[in-house]
Enzyme design. Structure first.
Site, mmCIF file in Angstrom:
data_model
loop_
_atom_site.group_PDB
_atom_site.id
_atom_site.type_symbol
_atom_site.label_atom_id
_atom_site.label_comp_id
_atom_site.label_asym_id
_atom_site.label_seq_id
_atom_site.Cartn_x
_atom_site.Cartn_y
_atom_site.Cartn_z
ATOM 1 N N GLY A 295 0.809 -1.211 0.000
ATOM 2 C CA GLY A 295 0.000 0.000 0.000
ATOM 3 C C GLY A 295 0.840 1.257 0.000
ATOM 4 N N SER B 237 4.964 -5.618 -2.319
ATOM 5 C CA SER B 237 5.111 -4.179 -2.504
ATOM 6 C C SER B 237 5.675 -3.545 -1.229
ATOM 7 C CB SER B 237 3.768 -3.561 -2.926
ATOM 8 O OG SER B 237 3.945 -2.259 -3.436
#
Length: 515
Positions: free
Chosen positions: A133, A219
């Site tokens: 995120g 990520s």
């Protein structure tokens, strides 16, 4: 009654008793209950507190112990996601990739456990999921992060939250002073470390093995995994690491040191007309979130959680030396704003100087379309692909453990315009295709089974191979092959963009020599 029915009844009683053992779990802070899945094979516990709510005076402090509770706490629903902007679908990121719009709260330090164990004595391998995120959003409640199917494959699956944005990364001289001069700015990583300590203390009660923990993230979660392998505070808390699309080895990374991060924090405070941390703690979480627009969130090289940059830690073999599985997606990254051909070439010469010709060979720009493709490839490599390659190279040459590297190439059906985009591997890796309403083929389902088996095998033994899967060799700096993962073939192949990686090696070395 004959002997056979008696034996059957005794067996059923034993099974029911074993299952009942998992209905109520004793944690170090009190008893909890959860729920069981539809086929009665997996016990699920959601919203288990692992640290005190980081609110009021605990805002921007290291996570504190949970207060003990009486009775049995019902843990059968996700707790609030950390403070962030309201999630809004964009591009290919629709419902399965987004946390529910509510609740979002500063009171967010609650983890989740899925287990198929029938008793606390089983010692199943543990996988701890850390979401992405961009360090400004995310949460454990995304549909694609569900742990049920991974638990069915024999692991205890845990998903952990952490503070994001200004709540997770504000550094300031006053905060550093509060911590007895240790540091400030890495509260998100401290949350993750606190959750891993909770796992060490409690996961055996769920049938997990605290001596066989694999951290896994994607990520920003992969950047976190990388940081945890470099942090002395995380030493001994996990045995293996899986990082999907993310690491922290580039000298181009804008990772602040403590002094510069403190200045960013002080400048931001001045901008919003706050004079002290005490003032900031009096502002509501919603108001603070709005005031933090544009705040630069991310890990800090603070001398405490991260003693120095991750490349140097690995280069000096000072990391938590564990087996690694890492890789990237063929179309990781995001579409760039591309200049015209003449501007692109001029900017390349200005930025790379004596390496400009090498850059333009690796990332040519003879047409407008070629400029766009080169800039997209550069973005993918700089942020994700070369990072995984650099990690594999450093651990292979400086460490003692194997590294398994993959390239995910499958384009999800109906998403052809985006290719194998950033995050598209997650439903395959966690065997969660059912959470995303696409026209999945049998080949897709087979690929999800293969990839999730690789991940689970790695968590069990440190080696992804087994179960008659296509052979996956550890990374070798001479051969430079990676496992290509697609629906029609899973095989070891040479890196297709090695010329691009060679340029990054050259450019990164030049940047480090200048420091």
């Amino acid at each position: 009654m004959t002997a056979r029915p008696k034996l059957m009844i005794a067996f059923l009683i034993i099974c029911l008793s074993a299952s009942a053992q998992m209905d109520t779990i004793k944690t170090d802070a009190g008893f909890i209950s959860g729920r069981i899945n539809k086929d009665d094979s997996i016990h699920i516990y959601k919203g288990i507190p692992f640290a005190a709510p980081p609110v009021g005076e605990l805002r921007w402090k290291s996570p504190q112990p949970v207060a003990h509770w009486p009775g049995i706490k019902k843990c059968d629903a996700f707790a609030a996601s950390p403070m962030q902007n309201k999630p809004v679908p964009f591009m290919m990121y629709t419902a399965p990739y987004l946390i529910p719009p509510s609740p979002i709260s500063e009171d967010c330090l609650y983890l989740n456990v899925w287990t198929g164990a029938k008793s606390s004595k089983e010692k199943r391998p543990v996988m701890v999921w850390i979401y992405g995120g961009g360090f400004v959003s995310g949460g454990t409640a995304c549909a694609i992060y569900d742990g049920e199917n991974m638990a069915k494959k024999g692991v205890v699956f845990v998903s952990i939250p952490y503070r994001v944005g200004v709540f997770g990364f504000l550094a300031h001289p006053q905060l550093t002073k509060e911590s007895n001069g240790k540091s400030s700015g890495n509260y998100a990583l401290l949350d993750q470390i606190a959750a891993l300590k909770w796992v060490q203390k409690n996961i055996a009660a769920f049938g997990g093995d605290p001596n066989n923990v694999t951290i896994i993230g994607q990520s920003a979660g992969a950047f976190s995994v990388c940081a945890l392998t470099a942090s002395p505070l995380a030493k001994g808390l996990f045995k293996r690491a899986i990082a999907e699309s993310g690491a922290m080895f580039s000298a181009m990374d804008r990772i602040e040191n403590l002094q510069s991060a403190e200045k960013i924090g002080a400048d931001w405070m001045q901008k919003i007309h706050a004079t002290s941390i005490e003032d900031l703690r009096k502002i509501s979480a919603d108001s603070l979130q709005k005031l933090s627009a544009g705040f630069n969130a991310g890990p800090v090289i603070d001398g405490y959680v991260l003693p120095k940059d991750v490349y140097s830690i690995y280069n000096n073999h000072e990391q938590n030396d564990v087996a690694i599985l890492t890789g990237w997606n063929a179309d990781d990254g995001f579409p760039p704003n591309a200049p015209d051909v003449a501007t692109y070439i001029q900017q390349s010469k200005e930025k790379y100087g004596i390496l400009a010709d090498d850059y333009l060979k690796a990332f040519p720009g003879n047409t407008t379309d070629e400029v766009k493709k080169s800039l997209f490839a550069f973005n993918r490599d700089e942020t994700f692909a070369w990072q995984a390659y650099a990690w594999a190279t450093l651990e292979t040459t400086k460490g003692k453990n194997p590294v398994y590297v993959y390239l995910f190439k499958r384009t999800s059906p109906g998403e052809e315009q985006y290719g194998a985009f950033h995050s598209s591997e997650i439903p395959f890796a966690l065997d969660n295709l059912q959470t995303w309403d696409l026209q999945w083929t049998d080949a897709d389902k087979n690929l999800a089974d293969i990839i999730s088996d690789y991940w689970v095998n790695f968590a069990k033994t440190g080696n992804p191979n087994g179960n008659n899967l296509p052979a996956w060799k550890p990374f070798n700096v001479a051969e430079k092959e990676v496992m290509n993962l697609d629906i029609d073939k899973q095989s070891m192949e040479p890196i297709a963009v090695q010329n691009e990686f060679d340029f990054f090696d050259e450019y990164e070395a030049m940047l480090r020599n200048k420091k």
